[in-house]
Scaffold this motif. Structure first.
Motif, PDB file in Angstrom:
ATOM      1  N   ASP A 254     -12.875   1.618   2.984  1.00  0.00           N
ATOM      2  CA  ASP A 254     -12.743   0.821   4.307  1.00  0.00           C
ATOM      3  C   ASP A 254     -11.430  -0.095   4.437  1.00  0.00           C
ATOM      4  O   ASP A 254     -11.097  -0.754   3.231  1.00  0.00           O
ATOM      5  N   PRO A 255     -10.543  -0.001   5.412  1.00  0.00           N
ATOM      6  CA  PRO A 255      -9.183  -0.849   5.062  1.00  0.00           C
ATOM      7  C   PRO A 255      -9.573  -2.193   5.288  1.00  0.00           C
ATOM      8  O   PRO A 255     -10.324  -2.896   6.023  1.00  0.00           O
ATOM      9  N   ALA A 260       0.853  -7.747   6.251  1.00  0.00           N
ATOM     10  CA  ALA A 260       1.915  -8.633   5.901  1.00  0.00           C
ATOM     11  C   ALA A 260       3.110  -8.261   6.732  1.00  0.00           C
ATOM     12  O   ALA A 260       3.487  -7.253   7.071  1.00  0.00           O
ATOM     13  N   ARG A 261       3.517  -9.658   7.248  1.00  0.00           N
ATOM     14  CA  ARG A 261       4.417  -9.514   8.572  1.00  0.00           C
ATOM     15  C   ARG A 261       3.953  -8.671   9.675  1.00  0.00           C
ATOM     16  O   ARG A 261       4.819  -7.969  10.348  1.00  0.00           O
ATOM     17  N   ASP A 267      -0.547   0.533   5.684  1.00  0.00           N
ATOM     18  CA  ASP A 267       0.796   1.219   5.967  1.00  0.00           C
ATOM     19  C   ASP A 267       1.885   0.876   4.863  1.00  0.00           C
ATOM     20  O   ASP A 267       2.732   1.857   4.664  1.00  0.00           O
ATOM     21  N   LEU A 268       1.486  -0.148   4.251  1.00  0.00           N
ATOM     22  CA  LEU A 268       2.768  -0.536   3.066  1.00  0.00           C
ATOM     23  C   LEU A 268       2.312   0.135   1.807  1.00  0.00           C
ATOM     24  O   LEU A 268       3.083   0.287   1.026  1.00  0.00           O
ATOM     25  N   LEU A 269       0.926   0.210   1.900  1.00  0.00           N
ATOM     26  CA  LEU A 269       0.504   0.954   0.501  1.00  0.00           C
ATOM     27  C   LEU A 269       0.922   2.589   0.254  1.00  0.00           C
ATOM     28  O   LEU A 269       0.900   3.141  -0.717  1.00  0.00           O
ATOM     29  N   TYR A 273       1.909   4.947  -2.945  1.00  0.00           N
ATOM     30  CA  TYR A 273       0.969   6.104  -3.372  1.00  0.00           C
ATOM     31  C   TYR A 273       1.625   7.503  -3.538  1.00  0.00           C
ATOM     32  O   TYR A 273       1.423   8.258  -4.570  1.00  0.00           O
ATOM     33  N   ARG A 274       2.356   7.701  -2.510  1.00  0.00           N
ATOM     34  CA  ARG A 274       3.108   8.947  -2.449  1.00  0.00           C
ATOM     35  C   ARG A 274       4.303   9.045  -3.607  1.00  0.00           C
ATOM     36  O   ARG A 274       4.079  10.102  -4.339  1.00  0.00           O
TER      37      ARG A 274
END
Length: 282
Positions: A254-255, A260-261, A267-269, A273-274
């Protein structure tokens, strides 16, 4: 009412004991699978009739609902004394198709584990499409019928049943699979039966999976209970692992409600991960 008698008055007969949608306002459907079903309906159906159907669903006009392989039947109370009969049909997959689906699901360890735990992984749609068998129906995959005289697609009675159906999917996601022809217990039995070996598809002897460990009675393991069931070399060998996207873990959990800002943390992680998945050292 029109002089021809073809259109019912706008106010339905109120009933007691009908199936009432839990949602009182806004969208209906809380989990990803029920929202996916509703999103498809709202993309192909008339918005006005869907809105009236939501009102019917929230006021308890759906008297009953029964789901079976390839069909849903229900009765909806309109303004006439006799309830309307609603039928919603989709294609129910046969035994051979479900054998393929169960094998594809069992081949993905995470999906299999989630299903056995009673959860519905979002990636299950991809598994179905990979087998050429859609999980959710589109407009061509829905056979909608109501005994009312409204020729719209769909009428408000059908819409009400579709929304109640979506909420029933909230309660039990396995109803979606039962609608496609596979009952929950039968699917879980199939996953347990096919989850221990890799089948090469030509009937050859199956090979053990990467993390398979023999089930030995505890009394026979007293001397080596703390020894690993698989060798370190076998655990380091990742050639037997199924290929997965780098963001699989992010989609499986679950998100978190963190930004952050004003950017969601997921979306930042995802780029990180890629990057990690492209490294040979991981």
């Amino acid at each position: 009412m029109s002089g021809s008698g073809w259109f019912e008055p706008s106010r339905p007969i109120r009933v007691e004991g009908g199936i009432r949608a839990r949602s009182k306002r806004g969208s209906i459907g809380e989990r990803w699978w029920s929202r996916r079903f509703i999103d498809i309906l709202e993309s192909i159906c008339d918005g006005g009739r869907l809105g009236r159907g939501r009102s019917y669903a929230r006021s308890g006009q759906v008297l009953d609902l029964e789901l079976g392989p390839g069909r849903v039947t229900a009765r909806v109370q309109g303004s006439r004394s006799t309830p309307y009969k609603v039928k919603i049909g989709i294609t129910a997959y046969d035994a051979d198709q479900w054998h393929r689906l169960a094998g594809a699901l069992a081949a993905q360890a995470l999906y299999r584990a989630k299903l056995l735990a009673g959860e519905m992984p979002p990636e299950i749609e991809d598994v179905f499409h990979g087998c050429g068998l859609p999980l959710f129906p589109d407009q061509r995959g829905l056979d909608l019928d109501c005994s009312c005289p409204d020729w719209g697609f769909p009428c408000k009675h059908l819409s009400a049943v579709l929304y109640i159906l979506a909420e029933s999917f909230d309660d039990d996601p396995f109803l979606i699979l039962a609608w496609r022809g596979m009952a929950k217990d039968a699917l879980l039995d199939a996953l347990r039966a096919t989850g221990g070996t890799e089948d090469d598809g030509d009937g050859a002897a199956a090979q053990p999976r990467l993390f398979d460990v023999a089930d030995v009675p505890f009394a026979d393991r007293l001397a080596d209970f703390y020894d690993p069931g698989s060798s370190h070399a076998r655990l380091r060998d990742r050639t037997g692992l199924p290929s997965t996207s780098p963001g699989l873990l992010l989609r499986a959990l679950d998100p978190p409600p963190i930004t952050a800002r004003n950017i969601p943390i997921l979306d930042l992680l995802r780029p990180a991960y890629r990057t990690l998945s492209e490294s040979d050292d991981v």
